[in-house]
Design a protein around this motif. Sequence first.
Motif, PDB file in Angstrom:
ATOM      1  N   ARG A 150      -8.550   3.646   2.727  1.00 19.59           N
ATOM      2  CA  ARG A 150      -6.743   3.568   2.927  1.00 19.59           C
ATOM      3  C   ARG A 150      -6.794   3.955   0.630  1.00 19.59           C
ATOM      4  N   ILE A 151      -6.147   4.605   0.394  1.00 23.02           N
ATOM      5  CA  ILE A 151      -5.868   5.076  -0.982  1.00 23.02           C
ATOM      6  C   ILE A 151      -5.200   4.087  -1.521  1.00 23.02           C
ATOM      7  N   ARG A 152      -5.354   3.754  -2.558  1.00 26.90           N
ATOM      8  CA  ARG A 152      -5.367   2.583  -3.479  1.00 26.90           C
ATOM      9  C   ARG A 152      -4.730   2.438  -5.379  1.00 26.90           C
ATOM     10  N   LYS A 153      -6.198   4.031  -5.182  1.00 22.73           N
ATOM     11  CA  LYS A 153      -4.825   4.552  -7.189  1.00 22.73           C
ATOM     12  C   LYS A 153      -5.657   5.898  -7.112  1.00 22.73           C
ATOM     13  N   GLY A 154      -5.401   6.251  -8.147  1.00 22.59           N
ATOM     14  CA  GLY A 154      -5.319   8.011  -7.999  1.00 22.59           C
ATOM     15  C   GLY A 154      -4.331   8.852  -7.520  1.00 22.59           C
ATOM     16  N   PRO A 155      -4.375  10.481  -7.529  1.00 21.05           N
ATOM     17  CA  PRO A 155      -3.411  10.772  -6.974  1.00 21.05           C
ATOM     18  C   PRO A 155      -3.529  11.267  -5.427  1.00 21.05           C
ATOM     19  N   ALA A 156      -3.950  10.676  -4.665  1.00 19.83           N
ATOM     20  CA  ALA A 156      -4.223  11.115  -3.779  1.00 19.83           C
ATOM     21  C   ALA A 156      -3.263  10.521  -2.805  1.00 19.83           C
ATOM     22  N   PRO A 157      -2.035  10.772  -2.011  1.00 15.57           N
ATOM     23  CA  PRO A 157      -1.141  10.420  -1.016  1.00 15.57           C
ATOM     24  C   PRO A 157      -0.845   9.377   0.346  1.00 15.57           C
ATOM     25  N   LYS A 158      -2.550  10.165   0.532  1.00 16.66           N
ATOM     26  CA  LYS A 158      -2.675   9.245   2.378  1.00 16.66           C
ATOM     27  C   LYS A 158      -3.969   8.353   2.798  1.00 16.66           C
ATOM     28  N   ASN A 159      -4.083   7.919   2.691  1.00 21.57           N
ATOM     29  CA  ASN A 159      -5.219   7.256   3.918  1.00 21.57           C
ATOM     30  C   ASN A 159      -6.362   8.064   3.990  1.00 21.57           C
ATOM     31  N   LEU A 160      -7.492   8.225   4.340  1.00 19.11           N
ATOM     32  CA  LEU A 160      -8.225   8.840   4.391  1.00 19.11           C
ATOM     33  C   LEU A 160      -8.251   8.791   6.739  1.00 19.11           C
TER      34      LEU A 160
ATOM     35  N   LEU B  11       0.664  -1.467   0.009  1.00 21.36           N
ATOM     36  CA  LEU B  11      -0.044  -0.031   0.061  1.00 21.36           C
ATOM     37  C   LEU B  11       0.731   1.228   0.539  1.00 21.36           C
ATOM     38  N   ARG B  12      -0.004   2.151  -0.595  1.00 21.98           N
ATOM     39  CA  ARG B  12       1.039   3.937  -0.762  1.00 21.98           C
ATOM     40  C   ARG B  12       1.063   4.023   0.660  1.00 21.98           C
ATOM     41  N   ASP B  13       0.032   3.976   1.949  1.00 21.63           N
ATOM     42  CA  ASP B  13       0.075   4.353   3.169  1.00 21.63           C
ATOM     43  C   ASP B  13      -0.251   3.086   3.562  1.00 21.63           C
ATOM     44  N   PRO B  14       0.658   2.739   4.241  1.00 25.95           N
ATOM     45  CA  PRO B  14       0.152   1.022   4.869  1.00 25.95           C
ATOM     46  C   PRO B  14      -0.009   0.556   6.040  1.00 25.95           C
ATOM     47  N   GLU B  15      -1.491   1.184   6.645  1.00 30.54           N
ATOM     48  CA  GLU B  15      -1.814   0.796   7.322  1.00 30.54           C
ATOM     49  C   GLU B  15      -3.174  -0.252   7.529  1.00 30.54           C
TER      50      GLU B  15
ATOM     51  N   CYS C 140     -13.435  14.096  -7.228  1.00 29.82           N
ATOM     52  CA  CYS C 140     -12.364  15.229  -8.465  1.00 29.82           C
ATOM     53  C   CYS C 140     -11.493  15.402  -9.222  1.00 29.82           C
ATOM     54  N   HIS C 141     -10.129  13.867  -8.974  1.00 32.37           N
ATOM     55  CA  HIS C 141      -8.941  13.473  -9.704  1.00 32.37           C
ATOM     56  C   HIS C 141      -9.428  12.064  -9.730  1.00 32.37           C
ATOM     57  N   GLY C 142     -10.068  11.690  -9.378  1.00 35.18           N
ATOM     58  CA  GLY C 142     -10.120   9.942  -9.691  1.00 35.18           C
ATOM     59  C   GLY C 142      -9.697   9.135  -8.481  1.00 35.18           C
ATOM     60  N   SER C 143      -9.676   9.825  -7.298  1.00 32.99           N
ATOM     61  CA  SER C 143      -8.727   9.039  -6.167  1.00 32.99           C
ATOM     62  C   SER C 143      -9.922   7.745  -5.659  1.00 32.99           C
ATOM     63  N   VAL C 144      -9.452   6.697  -5.407  1.00 39.49           N
ATOM     64  CA  VAL C 144     -10.003   5.813  -5.176  1.00 39.49           C
ATOM     65  C   VAL C 144      -9.514   4.827  -3.839  1.00 39.49           C
ATOM     66  N   TYR C 145     -10.718   4.441  -2.720  1.00 40.27           N
ATOM     67  CA  TYR C 145     -10.306   4.342  -1.556  1.00 40.27           C
ATOM     68  C   TYR C 145     -10.903   3.315  -1.137  1.00 40.27           C
ATOM     69  N   ASP C 146      -9.860   2.546   0.058  1.00 41.43           N
ATOM     70  CA  ASP C 146     -10.886   0.598  -0.001  1.00 41.43           C
ATOM     71  C   ASP C 146     -11.749   0.885   1.230  1.00 41.43           C
ATOM     72  N   THR C 147     -12.295  -0.553   1.132  1.00 36.63           N
ATOM     73  CA  THR C 147     -13.247  -0.888   3.060  1.00 36.63           C
ATOM     74  C   THR C 147     -12.840  -0.231   3.807  1.00 36.63           C
ATOM     75  N   ALA C 148     -11.165  -0.213   4.199  1.00 30.20           N
ATOM     76  CA  ALA C 148     -10.473   0.622   5.724  1.00 30.20           C
ATOM     77  C   ALA C 148     -10.684   1.990   4.960  1.00 30.20           C
TER      78      ALA C 148
END
Length: 183
Positions: free
Chosen positions: A157-167, A97-101, A147-155
Amino acid sequence: ASIAEATMTGEGVRRRDFINIAAVSFAGVGGLAALYPLISQMAPSADVLAESSTEIDISAIAPGQAIKAVWRKQPVFIRNLTPEEISAAEKVDVSTLRDPETLEKRTTAGKTNWLITMGVCTHLGCVPLGAGEGEVKGEFGGYFCPCHGSVYDTAARIRKGPAPKNLEVPPHEFSSDTVVKIG
Ligand code: FES
């Protein structure tokens, strides 16, 4: 002199520098002007920040549902994960993961079904979809930022797109099984 030689003259270089500086300043001013409403929205006043906490009744949020609450004038997503969503989140190899948690780290012990995050995309601050907009949950089952297509998973957590961190997970605690205190 050839065209290549001509651009190497002092005048050519100065002109190019001027054009570059002008382009950078224009981008800077334009960028700041575009960002201002966002920054002013993202930086609540001291009064709002002083607002300590808010209590939310979570008894009506069924498994698989998420609602949008408000804390310090910003959206907070409160989601009741299904057992399938929990196991999907736990199966992910965190090291990829980009932001491993882990989900465990992002939730309260004994209440891993309650995922509570800020509803603010970590890219440029838009509000992702998926909490209270029907079934819009994105391809990883979490949230999707239009806005720019960031995709977050069921936790969340950022999985795709430009966002650098999890919510972001705001400070919170459970006052009871049906009430959570944010802040
Ligand atoms: Fe969410 Fe850019 S603000 S992807």
